[in-house]
Design a protein around this motif. Structure first.
Motif, PDB file in Angstrom:
ATOM      1  N   PHE A 314     -12.186  12.464  -2.972  1.00 11.31           N
ATOM      2  CA  PHE A 314     -13.294  12.309  -3.912  1.00 11.31           C
ATOM      3  C   PHE A 314     -12.786  11.762  -5.247  1.00 11.31           C
ATOM      4  CE2 PHE A 314     -16.743  14.473  -6.560  1.00 11.31           C
ATOM      5  CZ  PHE A 314     -17.736  13.602  -6.166  1.00 11.31           C
ATOM      6  N   ALA A 315     -11.653  12.271  -5.721  1.00 12.57           N
ATOM      7  CA  ALA A 315     -11.070  11.779  -6.962  1.00 12.57           C
ATOM      8  C   ALA A 315     -10.695  10.308  -6.843  1.00 12.57           C
ATOM      9  CB  ALA A 315      -9.848  12.620  -7.330  1.00 12.57           C
ATOM     10  N   ASP A 316     -10.232   9.909  -5.664  1.00 16.38           N
ATOM     11  CA  ASP A 316      -9.905   8.494  -5.439  1.00 16.38           C
ATOM     12  C   ASP A 316     -11.144   7.611  -5.596  1.00 16.38           C
ATOM     13  OD1 ASP A 316      -7.225   8.882  -4.991  1.00 16.38           O
ATOM     14  OD2 ASP A 316      -7.401   8.925  -2.807  1.00 16.38           O
ATOM     15  N   TRP A 317     -12.277   8.074  -5.073  1.00 17.90           N
ATOM     16  CA  TRP A 317     -13.520   7.308  -5.216  1.00 17.90           C
ATOM     17  C   TRP A 317     -13.766   6.984  -6.684  1.00 17.90           C
ATOM     18  CZ3 TRP A 317     -18.107   9.823  -2.105  1.00 17.90           C
ATOM     19  CH2 TRP A 317     -17.780   9.906  -0.737  1.00 17.90           C
ATOM     20  N   LEU A 318     -13.738   8.027  -7.499  1.00 17.50           N
ATOM     21  CA  LEU A 318     -14.083   7.866  -8.909  1.00 17.50           C
ATOM     22  C   LEU A 318     -13.045   7.044  -9.657  1.00 17.50           C
ATOM     23  CD1 LEU A 318     -15.900  10.234  -7.897  1.00 17.50           C
ATOM     24  CD2 LEU A 318     -15.755  11.178 -10.187  1.00 17.50           C
ATOM     25  N   ARG A 319     -11.782   7.263  -9.324  1.00 16.42           N
ATOM     26  CA  ARG A 319     -10.711   6.543 -10.011  1.00 16.42           C
ATOM     27  C   ARG A 319     -10.781   5.048  -9.701  1.00 16.42           C
ATOM     28  NH1 ARG A 319      -7.048   9.822  -8.891  1.00 16.42           N
ATOM     29  NH2 ARG A 319      -6.488   8.998  -6.842  1.00 16.42           N
ATOM     30  N   GLU A 320     -11.084   4.691  -8.469  1.00 19.60           N
ATOM     31  CA  GLU A 320     -11.071   3.286  -8.070  1.00 19.60           C
ATOM     32  C   GLU A 320     -12.244   2.493  -8.642  1.00 19.60           C
ATOM     33  OE1 GLU A 320     -10.626   3.000  -3.857  1.00 19.60           O
ATOM     34  OE2 GLU A 320      -8.644   3.942  -3.879  1.00 19.60           O
ATOM     35  N   THR A 321     -13.265   3.163  -9.146  1.00 22.80           N
ATOM     36  CA  THR A 321     -14.350   2.443  -9.817  1.00 22.80           C
ATOM     37  C   THR A 321     -14.008   2.130 -11.266  1.00 22.80           C
ATOM     38  OG1 THR A 321     -15.485   4.448 -10.582  1.00 22.80           O
ATOM     39  CG2 THR A 321     -16.078   3.612  -8.385  1.00 22.80           C
ATOM     40  N   GLY A 322     -12.886   2.676 -11.759  1.00 23.72           N
ATOM     41  CA  GLY A 322     -12.531   2.499 -13.161  1.00 23.72           C
ATOM     42  C   GLY A 322     -13.316   3.394 -14.095  1.00 23.72           C
ATOM     43  N   ALA A 323     -13.908   4.452 -13.556  1.00 17.81           N
ATOM     44  CA  ALA A 323     -14.730   5.361 -14.362  1.00 17.81           C
ATOM     45  C   ALA A 323     -13.890   6.070 -15.415  1.00 17.81           C
ATOM     46  CB  ALA A 323     -15.415   6.381 -13.466  1.00 17.81           C
ATOM     47  N   ARG A 324     -14.538   6.384 -16.531  1.00 17.04           N
ATOM     48  CA  ARG A 324     -13.901   7.098 -17.628  1.00 17.04           C
ATOM     49  C   ARG A 324     -14.554   8.471 -17.799  1.00 17.04           C
ATOM     50  NH1 ARG A 324     -15.151   4.278 -22.481  1.00 17.04           N
ATOM     51  NH2 ARG A 324     -16.822   3.194 -21.394  1.00 17.04           N
ATOM     52  N   ASN A 325     -13.868   9.344 -18.522  1.00 13.95           N
ATOM     53  CA  ASN A 325     -14.390  10.684 -18.814  1.00 13.95           C
ATOM     54  C   ASN A 325     -14.870  11.391 -17.543  1.00 13.95           C
ATOM     55  OD1 ASN A 325     -15.814   8.858 -21.422  1.00 13.95           O
ATOM     56  ND2 ASN A 325     -14.113  10.256 -21.749  1.00 13.95           N
ATOM     57  N   VAL A 326     -14.083  11.256 -16.497  1.00  8.87           N
ATOM     58  CA  VAL A 326     -14.463  11.812 -15.199  1.00  8.87           C
ATOM     59  C   VAL A 326     -14.351  13.333 -15.205  1.00  8.87           C
ATOM     60  CG1 VAL A 326     -13.769  11.977 -12.778  1.00  8.87           C
ATOM     61  CG2 VAL A 326     -13.899   9.742 -13.897  1.00  8.87           C
ATOM     62  N   GLN A 327     -15.363  13.967 -14.642  1.00  9.84           N
ATOM     63  CA  GLN A 327     -15.339  15.418 -14.438  1.00  9.84           C
ATOM     64  C   GLN A 327     -15.635  15.702 -12.968  1.00  9.84           C
ATOM     65  OE1 GLN A 327     -17.527  17.817 -17.380  1.00  9.84           O
ATOM     66  NE2 GLN A 327     -17.759  15.951 -18.622  1.00  9.84           N
ATOM     67  N   ILE A 328     -14.726  16.405 -12.320  1.00 10.40           N
ATOM     68  CA  ILE A 328     -14.920  16.836 -10.933  1.00 10.40           C
ATOM     69  C   ILE A 328     -14.889  18.354 -10.919  1.00 10.40           C
ATOM     70  CG2 ILE A 328     -13.979  16.847  -8.601  1.00 10.40           C
ATOM     71  CD1 ILE A 328     -12.767  14.106  -9.174  1.00 10.40           C
ATOM     72  N   SER A 329     -15.901  18.949 -10.320  1.00  5.40           N
ATOM     73  CA  SER A 329     -15.958  20.412 -10.308  1.00  5.40           C
ATOM     74  C   SER A 329     -16.400  20.919  -8.948  1.00  5.40           C
ATOM     75  CB  SER A 329     -16.879  20.933 -11.415  1.00  5.40           C
ATOM     76  OG  SER A 329     -18.165  20.360 -11.326  1.00  5.40           O
ATOM     77  N   TRP A 330     -15.976  22.137  -8.679  1.00  7.30           N
ATOM     78  CA  TRP A 330     -16.232  22.853  -7.434  1.00  7.30           C
ATOM     79  C   TRP A 330     -17.599  23.511  -7.549  1.00  7.30           C
ATOM     80  CZ3 TRP A 330     -14.940  22.500  -2.831  1.00  7.30           C
ATOM     81  CH2 TRP A 330     -14.508  23.507  -1.978  1.00  7.30           C
TER      82      TRP A 330
END
Length: 343
Positions: A314-330
């Motif tokens: 899931f983190a790879d998805w967000l990182r590969e879009t070039g997204a900033r200020n990413v928050q991933i939570s359970w």
């Protein structure tokens, strides 16, 4: 809750539409109206560099850029199953707002105000409706399935809510959205990551997105025991037969949540409940009545395709879009929610 006026003509949707084939501008032809709604008509691509001219119907108030007859076969079974589900389970529940906010945290209702919003997979329209009532300038819910009929019925009185039948992989919009979200949809696609990328690609630079997906972690019991049953049996029988078959596990779920999980989580500080199997999730749904719990069980058994996504993936998805200020939570210790800002 903000009340949205309903006397504005819904032609405002036209400014956001583009041909999904070539990206050309869209013109309206032969509109038949009922009040503010364009109920029948045709959308025509204005581009002159291709023949034949691309044409897309508006039927029963919904622009139709895709249907089960026009998409790849690996999407048809899932869309048909969920289409049946959301035209049958059309109930509303006062807990939907709290549930929705749990899926898209840290977003709050005030975040929606004055934004142009895209929902990837609107189902019966409950979240489209909430986004509109929370003050979105315009919110467009898309779905491939016949669920668009229920979504349109749920939102047609809201001037800033629109429903479009479209394929998430081939969206009929330019990159103009302030915010896009998808809840519980991507993990049922044949290629969840591609669906996510397609959705985020329609968010303008500096805009935001939220997605919620099933987690791989803590769901090993589902992938080991429930998935084979779903893939081999329950997703293959008719939805009407499954509707009745799913009542038996719903009885067990309903009794467990009402007689065990809910009481123990309200006893003292809930310490005893923390030792219960799958407590966070089962406590979260314990406030729902029979109809909603039946919907939840049916939903887990009807889908031909379901992926469980690890946090790393899931983190790879967000990182590969070039997204900033990413928050991933359970979320409820069984799923992942992601929020970010586009570059």
């Amino acid at each position: 809750m903000l009340e949205v006026p309903t006397n504005e003509v819904k032609d405002s949707l036209l400014q956001y539409l583009r041909c999904p084939i070539c990206g050309g501008a869209i013109a309206l032809d032969g509109a038949q109206r009922e009040g503010a709604e364009i109920m029948e008509g045709e959308l025509i691509c204005r581009a002159q560099d291709h023949l034949p001219t691309n044409r897309f119907p508006i039927t029963r108030g919904i622009p139709r850029f895709a249907s089960l007859d026009t998409v790849a076969s690996n999407k048809v079974a899932t869309a048909a199953s969920f289409g049946w589900q959301w035209t049958h389970f059309t109930q509303a529940d006062e807990r939907y707002a709290e549930q929705f906010l749990g899926w898209i945290a840290p977003v709050r209702p005030e975040f929606f105000k004055d934004k142009v919003i895209l929902e990837g997979g609107c189902g019966k329209g409950r979240h489209t409706q909430l986004a509109a009532r929370w003050g979105a300038r315009d919110v467009i819910g898309i779905d491939l399935s016949e669920a668009v009929e229920s979504a349109f019925a749920a939102t047609r009185e809201l001037a800033n809510a629109h429903v479009v039948q479209a394929d998430i992989y081939n969206l009929p919009f330019p990159r103009i959205f302030d915010y896009a979200f998808s809840v519980g949809v991507l993990h049922h696609l044949p290629d969840p990551r591609a669906g996510f990328e397609s959705l985020v690609a329609k968010v303008k630079p500096g805009g935001h997105f939220s997605v919620w997906v099933y987690g791989a972690e803590n769901n090993e019991w589902i992938t080991r025991w429930i998935n084979p049953l779903r893939e081999g049996l329950t997703s293959r029988i008719s939805p009407r037969a499954l509707l009745h078959l799913s009542k038996l596990p719903t009885v067990m779920l309903y009794l467990a949540t009402k007689l065990i999980y809910r009481p123990l989580n309200h006893l003292g500080n809930g310490a005893l409940a923390q030792h219960l199997f799958y407590n966070d999730y089962l406590n979260a749904i314990s406030g729902f009545g029979w109809r909603e719990q039946h919907t939840i069980v049916f939903d887990h058994l009807v889908a031909p395709t379901a992926f469980y996504i690890s946090r790393e993936e899931f983190a790879d998805w967000l990182r590969e879009t070039g997204a900033r200020n990413v928050q991933i939570s359970w979320h409820n210790k069984n799923s992942w929610r992601g929020f970010g800002r586009t570059g």
